[in-house]
Write an enzyme that holds these catalytic residues in place. Structure first.
Site, PDB file in Angstrom:
ATOM      1  N   MET A  21      32.909 -47.939 -35.093  1.00 31.22           N
ATOM      2  CA  MET A  21      31.952 -47.376 -36.045  1.00 31.22           C
ATOM      3  C   MET A  21      32.122 -45.884 -36.260  1.00 31.22           C
ATOM      4  SD  MET A  21      28.424 -49.415 -35.040  1.00 31.22           S
ATOM      5  CE  MET A  21      28.440 -48.914 -33.322  1.00 31.22           C
ATOM      6  N   GLU A  23      34.783 -42.064 -35.640  1.00 27.37           N
ATOM      7  CA  GLU A  23      35.977 -41.341 -35.229  1.00 27.37           C
ATOM      8  C   GLU A  23      35.550 -40.223 -34.293  1.00 27.37           C
ATOM      9  OE1 GLU A  23      39.309 -41.210 -38.596  1.00 27.37           O
ATOM     10  OE2 GLU A  23      37.363 -40.530 -39.334  1.00 27.37           O
ATOM     11  N   ASP A 133      27.631 -52.307 -23.537  1.00 23.61           N
ATOM     12  CA  ASP A 133      29.021 -52.319 -24.004  1.00 23.61           C
ATOM     13  C   ASP A 133      29.932 -51.665 -22.963  1.00 23.61           C
ATOM     14  OD1 ASP A 133      30.983 -53.066 -25.796  1.00 23.61           O
ATOM     15  OD2 ASP A 133      30.815 -51.259 -27.019  1.00 23.61           O
ATOM     16  N   ASN A 138      35.431 -47.429 -22.643  1.00 18.25           N
ATOM     17  CA  ASN A 138      34.293 -46.527 -22.525  1.00 18.25           C
ATOM     18  C   ASN A 138      34.213 -45.873 -21.154  1.00 18.25           C
ATOM     19  OD1 ASN A 138      33.405 -46.884 -25.138  1.00 18.25           O
ATOM     20  ND2 ASN A 138      32.008 -48.562 -24.621  1.00 18.25           N
TER      21      ASN A 138
END
Length: 474
Positions: A21, A23, A133, A138
């Protein structure tokens, strides 16, 4: 975008990467004179109120989380139709890139990473924030080896008043079964995702994979992962037990808190007995059905997906494809139910055949004794009885090679032929005999290894720690 200045303060210098979703760019904070990371929402989502709200929620969620293992959020804003978040610039690489470059990671390093991520999640969970998530993309690994967890873009506070939607957000390869089914989440859901991450880091292989996001999510709900030791035979039984407990389909049987999982990982790192006793619970997975594959969808481990909950619907199809990573899957049309019923019937026949195969002993091979070496007495008894045997004598003995409380010997040995109902004797390790461990304080690693070898023991590196002792000494 290079050279653009957001809010008259943050000058973009280079692009770092792109996600589902947004940059991420490296930028110069012209007010404080420091390097920062600026996360910019992709243009196609800027006009969507829900995505904008989620973007702002990420900033609000992460800004309140103070931990050395969480990426700091400094600022949030809206500039000329573009939403952005200003974050701490972290030098290093994400864990996914490290796995792709090196394959399986050293087991101790895997446990260290897991322990630090648990520490970060504990801070979030203590504020009733579920990450939702957790994935290697991540988790940033810094040059000093420490990690930082980032991207709370789909995190949600448990008491959030934000309206729920019928969509499920997450990454199929790491999503928990209850998250795939659209159920209410707890901290145990993040524990499942972290279990998937540690599985991949320890083996170099995803626990579940498939041709599309739906098939992978279905496996998360329906299938058990292949034990890590069957992918990488030298993996520690303790680390394997921690990973598999975190990945239990029943959330009540997982580690109930990030602190509990961290304790188990720390025990493993320090060579202490690992306590992974399961918690009782009455959770039962909602029934699922056979789903058709999603046409034209390439599997990509790491893409955050937007999908319908996996429930009792006959199937799913692709409604739209956003930016290569974000997927929106709706119900399949009723005209596809005929083929799906046929597939379900074939699957049922296959299950019956598999059961018959198991009951009759496969192709006529003998019954094999299970391997319980390295297991706790309780786990060994369960393994033996589950395999159709009985436990014979249980004795104890000193064994420098096996952690105290674990099985160090068994008779008959693993993979021996033994009729069902036969007895298997086990010996529980009492650890190293007292008085046989030399004093290693002040020694170099070479001196300590020699002293242990002379005592009939093996050295195992346990990491570095600040102290008053001379550098590079025990």
């Amino acid at each position: 975008m290079i050279g653009r200045v957001f809010n008259g303060r943050y000058r973009i210098t280079e692009r770092i990467g792109i996600g589902g979703m947004a940059e991420v760019y490296k930028a110069q904070d012209q007010t404080l004179g420091r390097i920062v990371a600026v996360k910019v929402m992709l243009p196609q989502y800027a006009a969507d109120p829900e995505f904008a709200a989620r973007f702002k929620q990420e900033a609000a969620s992460a800004a309140n989380l103070q931990s050395p293992y969480i990426v700091n959020v400094y600022d949030w804003g809206h500039d000329d139709g573009t939403y952005f978040i200003v974050m701490e610039y972290v030098r290093g690489t994400d864990l996914k890139s490290a796995i792709l470059q090196r394959g399986a990671i050293n087991q101790r390093k895997v446990a260290e990473i897991g322990s630090q991520v648990c520490q970060a999640l504990s801070v979030a969970h203590n504020q009733d924030i579920i990450h939702r998530d957790v994935k290697p993309q991540n988790i940033m690994v810094q040059p000093d080896g420490n990690v930082k967890v980032m991207d709370f873009g789909i995190a949600r506070a448990k008491n959030s008043v934000k309206s729920q939607t019928s969509s499920v957000l997450g990454t199929a390869h790491y999503i928990s079964p209850e998250q795939a089914q659209g159920k209410e989440l707890t901290g145990a859901s993040d524990m499942y995702s972290l279990g998937c991450v540690l599985y991949e880091a320890a083996t170099g292989q995803l626990p579940f994979d498939g041709p599309d996001a739906v098939s992978v999510a279905m496996k998360q709900v329906q299938e058990e992962p292949l034990p890590p030791s069957q992918v990488k035979p030298d993996i520690s039984p303790d680390l394997e037990a921690i990973i598999l407990k975190a990945m239990d389909k029943n959330p009540y049987n997982r580690f109930q808190t990030a602190r509990d999982m961290k304790q188990a990982l720390d025990d493993f790192l320090m060579g202490r007995p690992v306590n992974i006793a399961g918690a009782a619970g009455g959770f039962a997975s909602a029934p699922t059905s056979v789903m058709g594959s999603v046409p034209g969808m390439a599997s990509e481990a790491g893409g955050t997906a937007v999908m319908q909950p996996i429930g009792s619907d006959a199937g799913m199809k692709t409604n739209s494809y956003r930016g290569g990573n974000d997927i929106d899957m709706g119900k399949a049309k009723s005209k596809k139910r005929g083929p799906l019923i046929a597939v379900a019937a074939i699957a049922a026949i296959a299950v019956i055949a598999a059961l018959a195969f198991a009951i009759t002993g496969g192709l006529g091979g003998g019954d094999k004794v299970p391997n319980v070496i390295g297991q706790t007495q309780e786990a060994a008894v369960q393994t033996i009885e589950k395999a159709g045997y009985t436990v014979g004598t249980v004795t104890e003995d000193y064994d420098a090679e096996t952690v105290a409380g674990r099985v160090c010997k068994q008779d008959p040995e693993a993979d021996s032929d033994l009729e069902k109902g036969g007895k298997i004797n086990i010996v529980i390790s009492k650890g190293v005999k007292k008085g046989s461990i030399p004093n290693l304080s002040g020694m170099t690693s070479e001196q300590a290894e020699k002293a242990l070898k002379d005592a009939g023991l093996k050295a195992q590196y346990a990491g570095n720690e600040a102290s008053d002792a001379d550098k590079d000494t025990v």
